[in-house]
Design a protein around this motif. Structure first.
Motif, PDB file in Angstrom:
ATOM      1  N   HIS A  49       0.881  -1.180   0.000  1.00 23.11           N
ATOM      2  CA  HIS A  49       0.000   0.000   0.000  1.00 23.11           C
ATOM      3  C   HIS A  49       0.915   1.226   0.000  1.00 23.11           C
ATOM      4  CE1 HIS A  49      -3.341   2.608   1.521  1.00 23.11           C
ATOM      5  NE2 HIS A  49      -2.363   3.158   2.223  1.00 23.11           N
ATOM      6  N   HIS A  51       1.954   5.408  -0.500  1.00 23.27           N
ATOM      7  CA  HIS A  51       1.803   6.863  -0.508  1.00 23.27           C
ATOM      8  C   HIS A  51       3.132   7.426  -1.020  1.00 23.27           C
ATOM      9  CE1 HIS A  51      -1.607   7.439   2.597  1.00 23.27           C
ATOM     10  NE2 HIS A  51      -1.412   6.124   2.569  1.00 23.27           N
ATOM     11  N   THR A  85      -2.949   4.710  -2.450  1.00 27.66           N
ATOM     12  CA  THR A  85      -3.860   5.404  -1.537  1.00 27.66           C
ATOM     13  C   THR A  85      -4.771   6.397  -2.249  1.00 27.66           C
ATOM     14  OG1 THR A  85      -4.005   6.855   0.396  1.00 27.66           O
ATOM     15  CG2 THR A  85      -2.132   7.221  -1.073  1.00 27.66           C
ATOM     16  N   ARG A 253      -2.425  -6.369   7.935  1.00 26.37           N
ATOM     17  CA  ARG A 253      -1.629  -5.290   7.341  1.00 26.37           C
ATOM     18  C   ARG A 253      -0.620  -4.810   8.384  1.00 26.37           C
ATOM     19  NH1 ARG A 253      -3.751   0.452   4.625  1.00 26.37           N
ATOM     20  NH2 ARG A 253      -2.516   1.729   6.049  1.00 26.37           N
ATOM     21  N   GLU A 257       3.611   2.883   7.888  1.00 26.86           N
ATOM     22  CA  GLU A 257       2.462   3.806   7.856  1.00 26.86           C
ATOM     23  C   GLU A 257       1.648   3.666   9.141  1.00 26.86           C
ATOM     24  OE1 GLU A 257      -0.013   3.872   4.370  1.00 26.86           O
ATOM     25  OE2 GLU A 257      -1.709   4.717   5.448  1.00 26.86           O
TER      26      GLU A 257
HETATM   27 ZN    ZN Z   1      -2.591   4.714   3.552  1.00 25.54          ZN
END
Ligand code: ZN
Ligand code: KMH
Length: 303
Positions: A49, A51, A85, A253, A257
């Motif tokens: 995931h 960013h 994201t 997960r 982050e």
């Molecule tokens: Zn995120």
């Protein structure tokens, strides 16, 4: 003998919650983000995931161009499932937030299922000496409202859904599960739904085992076998919540982050360290890690 269940590890490598002066290990530049994602995939994460950040000061950067360099490197080096994201940072507009996923058309994009207060300020107790003014202003802001109205959710669903993108539905409380049920009933989403239940973030549900079972029971009742359950525990809750969910049939997960920690008082020196810890829990329970292709099958992405 029945085959062991496959568990998907998602690794969220940098996010927009933590800031660079909290941990020297937080990936900031495109090459750091690429290395972190590739390292996490090598350690067993099937999904990353992503960013982006401005390399000058580590500020969250939601321009599509900021994602391009590391997406290219990751795709060359790994077949992991890429998840971009649409949350960005909770201070950004929805138009800014959707652009990277619209431009890069990943297999998965995150989609936050309701508006909420978003309190970063509890982290100031642990990190009182943030170096940059932007970090102090951002983390210290007690007035952040993370906007995810029905209209905004519908906009993301229809725009990215038309591109074949699947969603990681981020649900921070039971109300967000009901919001998702609304879109299922309206025919705007279809199963299997990848539901990321988020625990322990200020403004959302807590991280008590009762909170986990309550979210799971509610999702079971609303979605039956039409969903795949994953969990994310913020900060020190990361591994306890992962262990609970893995034992209860869920996916997990991890990543910097969501938590900067490898253990009490010990910063994680990489995302891979957290993936390795999740892997030990999963394998210790007699379960197996899902490969990227197995994750694609479980989540029914466009592959
Ligand atoms: Zn995120
Ligand atoms: N930082 C997580 C709690 C998003 O990127 O859409 C939520 C998140 C939001 O991952």
């Amino acid at each position: 003998m029945a085959k062991p269940r496959k568990v998907i590890i998602t690794c969220a490598v940098t996010g927009a919650i933590h800031t660079p002066s909290m941990s020297e290990y937080l990936p900031v530049t495109a090459s750091e983000i690429a290395d972190a994602a590739i390292g996490a995939a090598k350690a067993g994460a099937a999904v990353v995931h992503l960013h982006a950040r401005d390399p000058k000061d580590g500020r969250p950067d939601q321009t599509p161009e900021a994602f391009s360099p590391f997406l290219g490197i990751i795709k060359q080096a790994s077949d992991c499932v890429v998840n971009i994201t649409t949350g960005g940072a909770p201070t950004m507009t929805i138009e800014e937030r959707i652009r990277p996923a619209e431009t890069h058309q990943p297999e998965i994009a995150s989609l936050n299922m309701g508006s909420m207060n978003f309190g970063l300020f509890p982290m100031l107790k642990r990190f009182p000496n943030l170096k940059h003014a932007w970090e102090r202003d951002y983390v210290g802001n007690k007035n952040i409202i993370f906007n995810n109205s029905f209209g905004q959710i519908e906009h993301i669903l229809t725009t990215l859904g038309a591109l074949g993108t699947k969603f990681e539905f981020e649900c921070y409380d039971t109300a967000h599960l009901y919001n998702l049920k609304h879109f299922l009933d309206e025919g705007l989403v279809k199963g299997p739904l990848f539901i990321q239940t988020v625990f322990g973030l200020m403004g959302g549900i807590g991280a008590h085992p009762d909170d986990v079972t309550h979210m799971k029971r509610t999702a079971d009742r609303l979605f039956g076998d039409q969903y795949r359950w994953s969990v994310l525990g913020a900060g020190k809750n990361q591994l306890p919540i992962a262990a609970m969910a893995a034992a209860m049939g869920g996916h997990v997960r991890v990543g910097l982050e969501d938590s900067l920690w490898a253990g009490p008082g010990t910063l994680a020196e990489s995302n891979a360290v957290q993936v390795e810890k999740a892997r030990q829990i999963i394998e210790g329970l007699g379960l197996e890690l899902a490969s990227p292709d197995e994750a694609r099958e479980i989540l029914e992405t466009k592959g």
